[in-house]
Design a protein around this motif. Structure first.
Motif, PDB file in Angstrom:
ATOM      1  N   THR A 192       1.489  79.998 -41.790  1.00  0.00           N
ATOM      2  CA  THR A 192       0.624  80.075 -42.950  1.00  0.00           C
ATOM      3  C   THR A 192      -0.384  81.189 -42.678  1.00  0.00           C
ATOM      4  O   THR A 192      -1.346  80.992 -41.950  1.00  0.00           O
ATOM      5  CB  THR A 192      -0.120  78.749 -43.208  1.00  0.00           C
ATOM      6  OG1 THR A 192       0.813  77.665 -43.176  1.00  0.00           O
ATOM      7  CG2 THR A 192      -0.827  78.782 -44.544  1.00  0.00           C
ATOM      8  N   GLY A 193      -0.117  82.362 -43.220  1.00  0.00           N
ATOM      9  CA  GLY A 193      -0.959  83.502 -42.881  1.00  0.00           C
ATOM     10  C   GLY A 193      -0.800  83.833 -41.409  1.00  0.00           C
ATOM     11  O   GLY A 193       0.309  84.027 -40.908  1.00  0.00           O
ATOM     12  N   THR A 194      -1.902  83.866 -40.691  1.00  0.00           N
ATOM     13  CA  THR A 194      -1.844  84.129 -39.243  1.00  0.00           C
ATOM     14  C   THR A 194      -1.818  82.835 -38.439  1.00  0.00           C
ATOM     15  O   THR A 194      -1.820  82.866 -37.204  1.00  0.00           O
ATOM     16  CB  THR A 194      -3.055  84.970 -38.802  1.00  0.00           C
ATOM     17  OG1 THR A 194      -4.261  84.277 -39.157  1.00  0.00           O
ATOM     18  CG2 THR A 194      -3.043  86.336 -39.477  1.00  0.00           C
ATOM     19  N   LEU A 195      -1.793  81.693 -39.125  1.00  0.00           N
ATOM     20  CA  LEU A 195      -1.810  80.395 -38.447  1.00  0.00           C
ATOM     21  C   LEU A 195      -0.390  79.895 -38.194  1.00  0.00           C
ATOM     22  O   LEU A 195       0.438  79.879 -39.102  1.00  0.00           O
ATOM     23  CB  LEU A 195      -2.572  79.382 -39.301  1.00  0.00           C
ATOM     24  CG  LEU A 195      -2.949  78.060 -38.622  1.00  0.00           C
ATOM     25  CD1 LEU A 195      -4.089  78.282 -37.634  1.00  0.00           C
ATOM     26  CD2 LEU A 195      -3.365  77.025 -39.665  1.00  0.00           C
ATOM     27  N   LEU A 196      -0.111  79.504 -36.949  1.00  0.00           N
ATOM     28  CA  LEU A 196       1.158  78.876 -36.593  1.00  0.00           C
ATOM     29  C   LEU A 196       0.897  77.401 -36.309  1.00  0.00           C
ATOM     30  O   LEU A 196      -0.020  77.061 -35.557  1.00  0.00           O
ATOM     31  CB  LEU A 196       1.768  79.518 -35.347  1.00  0.00           C
ATOM     32  CG  LEU A 196       2.088  81.017 -35.393  1.00  0.00           C
ATOM     33  CD1 LEU A 196       2.805  81.428 -34.101  1.00  0.00           C
ATOM     34  CD2 LEU A 196       2.938  81.363 -36.596  1.00  0.00           C
ATOM     35  N   GLU A 197       1.719  76.545 -36.914  1.00  0.00           N
ATOM     36  CA  GLU A 197       1.533  75.102 -36.763  1.00  0.00           C
ATOM     37  C   GLU A 197       2.822  74.466 -36.260  1.00  0.00           C
ATOM     38  O   GLU A 197       3.905  74.685 -36.815  1.00  0.00           O
ATOM     39  CB  GLU A 197       1.137  74.493 -38.107  1.00  0.00           C
ATOM     40  CG  GLU A 197       0.889  73.003 -38.072  1.00  0.00           C
ATOM     41  CD  GLU A 197       0.431  72.471 -39.428  1.00  0.00           C
ATOM     42  OE1 GLU A 197       0.269  71.241 -39.539  1.00  0.00           O
ATOM     43  OE2 GLU A 197       0.252  73.283 -40.357  1.00  0.00           O
ATOM     44  N   TYR A 198       2.697  73.654 -35.198  1.00  0.00           N
ATOM     45  CA  TYR A 198       3.866  72.965 -34.641  1.00  0.00           C
ATOM     46  C   TYR A 198       4.324  71.865 -35.590  1.00  0.00           C
ATOM     47  O   TYR A 198       3.524  71.048 -36.052  1.00  0.00           O
ATOM     48  CB  TYR A 198       3.510  72.365 -33.279  1.00  0.00           C
ATOM     49  CG  TYR A 198       4.626  71.547 -32.666  1.00  0.00           C
ATOM     50  CD1 TYR A 198       5.814  72.144 -32.249  1.00  0.00           C
ATOM     51  CD2 TYR A 198       4.500  70.172 -32.489  1.00  0.00           C
ATOM     52  CE1 TYR A 198       6.839  71.406 -31.687  1.00  0.00           C
ATOM     53  CE2 TYR A 198       5.515  69.414 -31.921  1.00  0.00           C
ATOM     54  CZ  TYR A 198       6.686  70.038 -31.526  1.00  0.00           C
ATOM     55  OH  TYR A 198       7.693  69.291 -30.962  1.00  0.00           O
ATOM     56  N   MET A 199       5.639  71.843 -35.891  1.00  0.00           N
ATOM     57  CA  MET A 199       6.175  70.867 -36.836  1.00  0.00           C
ATOM     58  C   MET A 199       7.280  70.005 -36.211  1.00  0.00           C
ATOM     59  O   MET A 199       7.982  69.298 -36.921  1.00  0.00           O
ATOM     60  CB  MET A 199       6.744  71.585 -38.066  1.00  0.00           C
ATOM     61  CG  MET A 199       5.738  72.479 -38.807  1.00  0.00           C
ATOM     62  SD  MET A 199       4.316  71.584 -39.448  1.00  0.00           S
ATOM     63  CE  MET A 199       5.093  70.675 -40.791  1.00  0.00           C
ATOM     64  N   GLY A 200       7.449  70.082 -34.893  1.00  0.00           N
ATOM     65  CA  GLY A 200       8.520  69.343 -34.226  1.00  0.00           C
ATOM     66  C   GLY A 200       8.162  67.888 -33.967  1.00  0.00           C
ATOM     67  O   GLY A 200       7.092  67.399 -34.344  1.00  0.00           O
ATOM     68  N   LYS A 201       9.062  67.201 -33.282  1.00  0.00           N
ATOM     69  CA  LYS A 201       8.877  65.771 -33.003  1.00  0.00           C
ATOM     70  C   LYS A 201       7.842  65.523 -31.918  1.00  0.00           C
ATOM     71  O   LYS A 201       7.155  64.502 -31.913  1.00  0.00           O
ATOM     72  CB  LYS A 201      10.216  65.147 -32.593  1.00  0.00           C
ATOM     73  CG  LYS A 201      11.293  65.234 -33.663  1.00  0.00           C
ATOM     74  CD  LYS A 201      12.620  64.693 -33.128  1.00  0.00           C
ATOM     75  CE  LYS A 201      13.731  64.833 -34.164  1.00  0.00           C
ATOM     76  NZ  LYS A 201      15.045  64.392 -33.628  1.00  0.00           N
ATOM     77  N   GLY A 202       7.778  66.422 -30.932  1.00  0.00           N
ATOM     78  CA  GLY A 202       6.794  66.271 -29.861  1.00  0.00           C
ATOM     79  C   GLY A 202       7.042  65.078 -28.965  1.00  0.00           C
ATOM     80  O   GLY A 202       6.102  64.499 -28.411  1.00  0.00           O
ATOM     81  N   LYS A 203       8.314  64.711 -28.809  1.00  0.00           N
ATOM     82  CA  LYS A 203       8.646  63.515 -28.011  1.00  0.00           C
ATOM     83  C   LYS A 203       9.169  63.834 -26.621  1.00  0.00           C
ATOM     84  O   LYS A 203       9.004  63.050 -25.688  1.00  0.00           O
ATOM     85  CB  LYS A 203       9.675  62.666 -28.756  1.00  0.00           C
ATOM     86  CG  LYS A 203       9.237  62.188 -30.133  1.00  0.00           C
ATOM     87  CD  LYS A 203       8.079  61.215 -30.059  1.00  0.00           C
ATOM     88  CE  LYS A 203       7.737  60.656 -31.434  1.00  0.00           C
ATOM     89  NZ  LYS A 203       6.549  59.770 -31.382  1.00  0.00           N
ATOM     90  N   SER A 204       9.841  64.990 -26.466  1.00  0.00           N
ATOM     91  CA  SER A 204      10.433  65.312 -25.168  1.00  0.00           C
ATOM     92  C   SER A 204      10.407  66.818 -24.948  1.00  0.00           C
ATOM     93  O   SER A 204       9.990  67.584 -25.819  1.00  0.00           O
ATOM     94  CB  SER A 204      11.878  64.803 -25.097  1.00  0.00           C
ATOM     95  OG  SER A 204      12.721  65.606 -25.919  1.00  0.00           O
ATOM     96  N   ILE A 205      10.895  67.254 -23.770  1.00  0.00           N
ATOM     97  CA  ILE A 205      10.814  68.665 -23.419  1.00  0.00           C
ATOM     98  C   ILE A 205      11.783  69.524 -24.227  1.00  0.00           C
ATOM     99  O   ILE A 205      11.684  70.748 -24.171  1.00  0.00           O
ATOM    100  CB  ILE A 205      11.056  68.893 -21.913  1.00  0.00           C
ATOM    101  CG1 ILE A 205      12.457  68.459 -21.516  1.00  0.00           C
ATOM    102  CG2 ILE A 205       9.996  68.216 -21.085  1.00  0.00           C
ATOM    103  CD1 ILE A 205      12.831  68.897 -20.112  1.00  0.00           C
ATOM    104  N   VAL A 206      12.701  68.906 -24.968  1.00  0.00           N
ATOM    105  CA  VAL A 206      13.590  69.715 -25.818  1.00  0.00           C
ATOM    106  C   VAL A 206      12.996  69.917 -27.206  1.00  0.00           C
ATOM    107  O   VAL A 206      13.543  70.665 -28.011  1.00  0.00           O
ATOM    108  CB  VAL A 206      14.996  69.082 -25.943  1.00  0.00           C
ATOM    109  CG1 VAL A 206      15.656  69.007 -24.585  1.00  0.00           C
ATOM    110  CG2 VAL A 206      14.943  67.727 -26.625  1.00  0.00           C
TER     111      VAL A 206
END
Length: 410
Positions: free
Chosen positions: A217-231
């Motif tokens: 979003t513009g210059t902003l990067l936002e994490y959208m993953g599950k965030g549960k494991s190293i994959v």
């Protein structure tokens, strides 16, 4: 020592001096100013006796990459004398934005535009509780004239041209009566509603060649993953590699999320999408959560301090003096994905990806990392074919970073 090593050493010392100068400038430049106001997170409240103006000036000026901000009125207080606009950095804080030269502002109580004068001009509708006032600089601005526009609830109210100045313009909010309170969004996206309800957004998605579980979003990067494991890595890789012209980039951690599993580094263009930068060959990265450096291995080395919300991490390449990119400052276009080939794999299935990078490597370069303008350390790295692309990894819920791919280009 070999003469090349001596040259690299002296160039690195020059780089350290340059980074130190940037840090010293930022120490002064990036400090918000406020008077007769209280700030609590993104909330600003008037804190005076209604006889005197309270004013807030943001820490960072507007720029072509961050050219818009918004203020939502939570409470109009006694008189609703709330002003939203742009001012020079050292603006006098006992004056409403727009009253003094080289400032411009839209005032909520009377809907007037104040352009370097205590007498306003009729401009737009009055604003009350719940209204959202936006202010930005048009991309059409040139070296002589700056077009400043204002919005109300996402719709443009109007614009005004002011003489361009070498001094930057900073977001500012003024208040002048008891009980006034607003919510400040300095990272608002510049979008104005069309008649069909569609939004025009100043997107920087074209800067990125690969996006996986990352929203831009513009210059902003936002994490959208599950965030549960190293994959569950979210990866953003710049379309173009660093080169002799643009050899350094930075990110600011705007939200550390749950774990601050944020990595900043460089990687070959076919780097696996589900591997943190630094973990696989052809990559090097500085990891915020533990301060370690990872260079083609899942085991990191102690390198520098940990990084937290608000910290600015940087990464660059010191190219040898005799380095050339086949006579130009840009890589051959045939190794750069075309805009239509951007791989935004957001929400895509996270199937395993084989590590099938090319083995061809060029000459050695020195990669260095910074934290808040101070050089943390450096490493020698072999350049893969196609160069080393700015690559950012995130891996825990809520992580957000703001990226500047060309911070030294002015």
């Amino acid at each position: 020592l070999h003469m090349d090593d001596i040259n690299i050493h002296y160039r690195f010392l020059n780089w350290r001096r340059r980074i130190r100068e940037i840090r010293e400038v930022r120490a002064v430049r990036y400090r918000e100013r406020l008077k007769r106001m209280l700030r609590d997170g993104d909330i600003l409240r008037y804190h005076g006796n209604s006889d005197e103006v309270g004013c807030f000036v943001a820490a960072r000026p507007l720029s072509r990459r961050n050219r818009y901000f918004e203020v939502t009125i939570i409470d109009t207080g006694v008189r609703g004398m709330i002003a939203v606009g742009l001012v020079p950095q050292l603006y006098k804080l006992d004056h409403q934005p727009g009253w003094l030269p080289h400032s411009v502002a839209f005032h909520a109580d009377d809907g007037k535009l104040y352009n370097g004068n205590t007498v306003g001009q009729q401009f737009g509708p009055k604003c009350c509780r719940g209204d959202r006032i936006g202010c930005g600089v048009s991309l059409d601005s040139d070296d002589r004239q700056l077009t400043v526009f204002f919005t109300k609830n996402g719709k443009e109210v109007g614009s005004v041209e002011i003489p361009a100045s070498p001094d930057a313009l900073y977001p500012a909010v003024g208040m002048h009566s008891l009980g006034e309170e607003v919510q400040l969004d300095l990272n608002a996206e510049c979008g104005m509603e069309e008649d069909d309800g569609q939004m025009i957004v100043d997107s920087h998605e074209e800067d990125w060649g690969r996006l996986h579980d990352v929203k831009v979003t513009g210059t902003l990067l936002e994490y959208m993953g599950k965030g549960k494991s190293i994959v569950d890595v979210g990866l953003a890789q710049a379309r173009r590699p660093l080169n002799t012209r643009f050899h350094y980039y930075e990110l600011e951690i705007t939200d550390a999320g749950e774990k601050c599993y944020i990595a900043l580094g460089l990687a070959r263009r076919d780097y696996p999408k589900n591997r943190h930068p630094g973990w696989s060959r052809g990559s090097i990265a500085y990891h915020a959560d533990d301060g370690k450096l990872f260079q083609g291995s899942g085991v990191g080395d102690a390198f520098g301090p940990r990084c937290f919300e608000g910290d600015i991490m940087g990464c660059g390449i010191m190219f040898p003096r005799d380095y050339s990119l086949d006579g130009g400052d840009d890589w051959d276009l045939d190794v750069i994905p075309k805009p239509s080939e951007v791989q935004n794999e957001l929400y895509a299935s996270n199937e395993d990806e084989e590590d099938e990078g090319e083995d061809l490597e060029g000459k050695k370069v020195t990669v260095f990392f910074t934290r808040n303008g101070k050089v943390v350390g450096r490493r020698e790295v072999a350049l893969p074919v196609g160069g080393l692309h700015p690559t950012i990894g995130m891996m825990s819920t809520g992580e957000k970073v703001r990226v500047d791919l060309h911070p030294l280009s002015g």
